[in-house]
Design a protein around this motif. Sequence first.
Motif, PDB file in Angstrom:
ATOM      1  N   GLU A 158      -0.959  -9.784  -0.172  1.00 18.69           N
ATOM      2  CA  GLU A 158       0.933 -10.488   0.597  1.00 18.69           C
ATOM      3  C   GLU A 158      -1.053 -10.165   2.065  1.00 18.69           C
ATOM      4  O   GLU A 158      -0.934 -10.684   2.971  1.00 18.69           O
ATOM      5  N   GLY A 159      -1.344  -8.495   1.946  1.00 15.73           N
ATOM      6  CA  GLY A 159      -2.139  -8.281   2.594  1.00 15.73           C
ATOM      7  C   GLY A 159      -3.702  -8.400   3.260  1.00 15.73           C
ATOM      8  O   GLY A 159      -4.653  -8.495   3.486  1.00 15.73           O
ATOM      9  N   LEU A 202       0.939   8.091  -2.359  1.00 17.97           N
ATOM     10  CA  LEU A 202       0.737   7.061  -0.558  1.00 17.97           C
ATOM     11  C   LEU A 202       1.206   5.168  -1.197  1.00 17.97           C
ATOM     12  O   LEU A 202       1.722   4.870  -0.213  1.00 17.97           O
ATOM     13  N   THR A 203       0.266   4.254  -2.033  1.00 22.79           N
ATOM     14  CA  THR A 203      -0.090   3.338  -1.732  1.00 22.79           C
ATOM     15  C   THR A 203       2.105   2.542  -2.445  1.00 22.79           C
ATOM     16  O   THR A 203       1.863   1.560  -1.256  1.00 22.79           O
ATOM     17  N   PHE A 212      -4.324  -2.837  -0.551  1.00 27.59           N
ATOM     18  CA  PHE A 212      -2.533  -2.944   0.354  1.00 27.59           C
ATOM     19  C   PHE A 212      -2.297  -3.469  -1.076  1.00 27.59           C
ATOM     20  O   PHE A 212      -2.255  -4.922  -0.681  1.00 27.59           O
ATOM     21  N   TYR A 272       7.020  -0.801   4.064  1.00 25.76           N
ATOM     22  CA  TYR A 272       6.380  -2.516   4.718  1.00 25.76           C
ATOM     23  C   TYR A 272       7.867  -3.116   4.560  1.00 25.76           C
ATOM     24  O   TYR A 272       8.513  -3.883   5.000  1.00 25.76           O
ATOM     25  N   ARG A 285       3.982   3.113   0.617  1.00 28.79           N
ATOM     26  CA  ARG A 285       4.306   2.383   2.530  1.00 28.79           C
ATOM     27  C   ARG A 285       4.440   0.741   2.047  1.00 28.79           C
ATOM     28  O   ARG A 285       4.436   0.308   2.924  1.00 28.79           O
TER      29      ARG A 285
END
Lengths: 409, 409
Positions: free
Chosen positions: B47-48, B307-308, B148, B315, B311
């Motif tokens: 998506e990023g 972390l991944t 990401f 979002y 996040r």
Amino acid sequence: MALVVKKPDSRMAAEVATIPECVLPEPGCVQRQYATLFDGPSQLVLEGGATIGPLTVAYETYGQLSPRKDNAIYICHALTGDAHVSGRNTPQDRKPGWWDGFVGPGKAIDTDKYFVICSNVLGGCQGTTGPSSVDPATGVPYGPDFPFITIRDIVAVHNALLDYLGIGKVLAVVGGSLGGMQALEWAISRPDRASAIVLLASGPRLSAQGIAFNAVGRRAIYADPLFREGRYYAADEKPRFGLALARMIAHITYLSEQSIELKFGRRLQNGDQFAYDLRAETEFQIESYLHYQGKAFVDRFDANSYLTLTRSMDYFDLTERNGSLANAFSQTQCRFLVVSYTSDWLFPTSQSEEIVRALIEARRHVTFFELTSPYGHDAFLIDSELPKLERLVVPFLGRAYQDTRVGRL
Amino acid sequence: MALVVKKPDSRMAAEVATIPECVLPEPGCVQRQYATLFDGPSQLVLEGGATIGPLTVAYETYGQLSPRKDNAIYICHALTGDAHVSGRNTPQDRKPGWWDGFVGPGKAIDTDKYFVICSNVLGGCQGTTGPSSVDPATGVPYGPDFPFITIRDIVAVHNALLDYLGIGKVLAVVGGSLGGMQALEWAISRPDRASAIVLLASGPRLSAQGIAFNAVGRRAIYADPLFREGRYYAADEKPRFGLALARMIAHITYLSEQSIELKFGRRLQNGDQFAYDLRAETEFQIESYLHYQGKAFVDRFDANSYLTLTRSMDYFDLTERNGSLANAFSQTQCRFLVVSYTSDWLFPTSQSEEIVRALIEARRHVTFFELTSPYGHDAFLIDSELPKLERLVVPFLGRAYQDTRVGRL
């Protein structure tokens, strides 16, 4: 406990004379003052068994003590507060004291009428002896060797300051959060020295969830390699990351979910497009705000003080110490105003209700009100919320003062 | 997106054959399996905007796929879960899978009746490609260069696994918390591939308070000097302190105040006397518990994955992406069971209610129930709470299966 009581008058005059730039009219400037206590042969014996002395206590006063010395109000600050409640120390100060909206001439706690005292707590880092102070026995800061202190010890020092100031009994002790714990402790361990207590967003003990949040905050400090087991004062770098993180964690608990939604929601800090980048650590406004809070905090606070004071908060438990809360309150002689906030989840209304039930059981005079607010635990510090609080506190203090003067309290 | 679809049969047989010690009767052992996806010329477009491939996906299956391939249930695990839902991988395993009380032969999600699939999420660290996996382009772990990812990307990989398994449409997607976000995303972005959704303790977006807690957890990792900007895989020491602290913070949000009080209260870990010693970092039982949780977590989880995945959770926002939640749901074709828990404050009932209102507005079939539980967000994982959930899920899935078989769904 033998107290060395000094008359502060000449010292106060000398200190005022040292700030010639202080030429503002009302509300004028306020000068931080310092008292040296327990500097005789008798040190302060702490609840944990250690002794400490001499102690410096930083304090500020506002208004005039009445000839009958019956108009003093002692304000107990919360975890990271200080003695500077109201006004400015110099005309150049960017911001006034932490409760300037509530304390001052003509304000809710009216310094035209009352003599207000606030001191930095024992173990703090804003002028009163704490872990960052030099240990007179070694010539270097106490650091981790600072003795373990409790809320009772903090209150003992408040009372030693009263002795120093020549005041026997205050009209009221006012405190929110950790300040409220001090006020409760004062009512119980020094029942002869306060006529009234105003308790805001506080409780009879820290909840296990509160201990949990304090524990992770402390862990952040302990895990910072720059903490160096508390002996960081001579080092170039302080444990900034750990202390900032502890503050960020705690700060979330001071806000309500609703206030975070109102203030930040899910809005982004820059523009309205996601970065899709893990390195964008402050992409959401709430993240940026927390980082700012953390950074600003480390400039004014000491990590060892944070450890010391959060632990004193963890230990506070009036039930454990007295068998029951009603037992604890059976020793009190004052009247109480208890105020909670609907959206406070660190010290929810249920904790205030527990206090109120126990006070009623102990046949004490208590007024209780839950204020509606979206601002969570911090509501008692938020300017826009102060008028609601004022409508409770002004008549409560006014009546207490009136009753005191005619000998009814 | 071109998928390379492999028939897994021979591979599965070979793998089962490699565990001859697996001689238990029912429920027997379950073998973790691995699929390689996106290993052709077409990579997965995220998506990023980045692309990634090939991907390994670790998954487990339970029960038998029906000849009509209409009895598959896809379970989406939460933030730190894995593919191992039920049973044991070897008879020596100390503990069964993370939802063993709910999934298995004769259990609520009955593997005698349904074919259950669970895969470790993209970006995870328990067999599926994530930051700790070797980047085929460099020969070293991705680390901070892992692209990401979003919940939509995670769901795209789930669907690629379905292709690989030769299953067109699942009977149901079941998920709690972050798993619930995956289920919602699935209903919206792959409406043709699920007949029903079971959503537990989840929401249409992470609240700002949730982002705040994730942010401080990530800060703990970033601030750990052993994190080395994410390139710690070749180092002797991993950022254990930071990751453990992140887990401790998050763990508080998974519990309710009530459950902490019930389980630990203010009880001390050793004896009933205070230590009056700041070095006693785990003096209260709740502290000791959190430290244990933190330590146990770092043995099984990777900091970059944490972390991944947090996040991707931050979002997630179905409203932002679709204008309104009702708009988002207008694309769905399945029916929904939405369950919340009274004491869940990370995903409070109000979030589930928002989903339900929007589903009703979008004229979708939705069943909603708020279960009473003291166990907070984690309630859907707590054995003693499962019977309540079972009474909702069993008939919901049973009816969906029945309706599917007669072409009504």
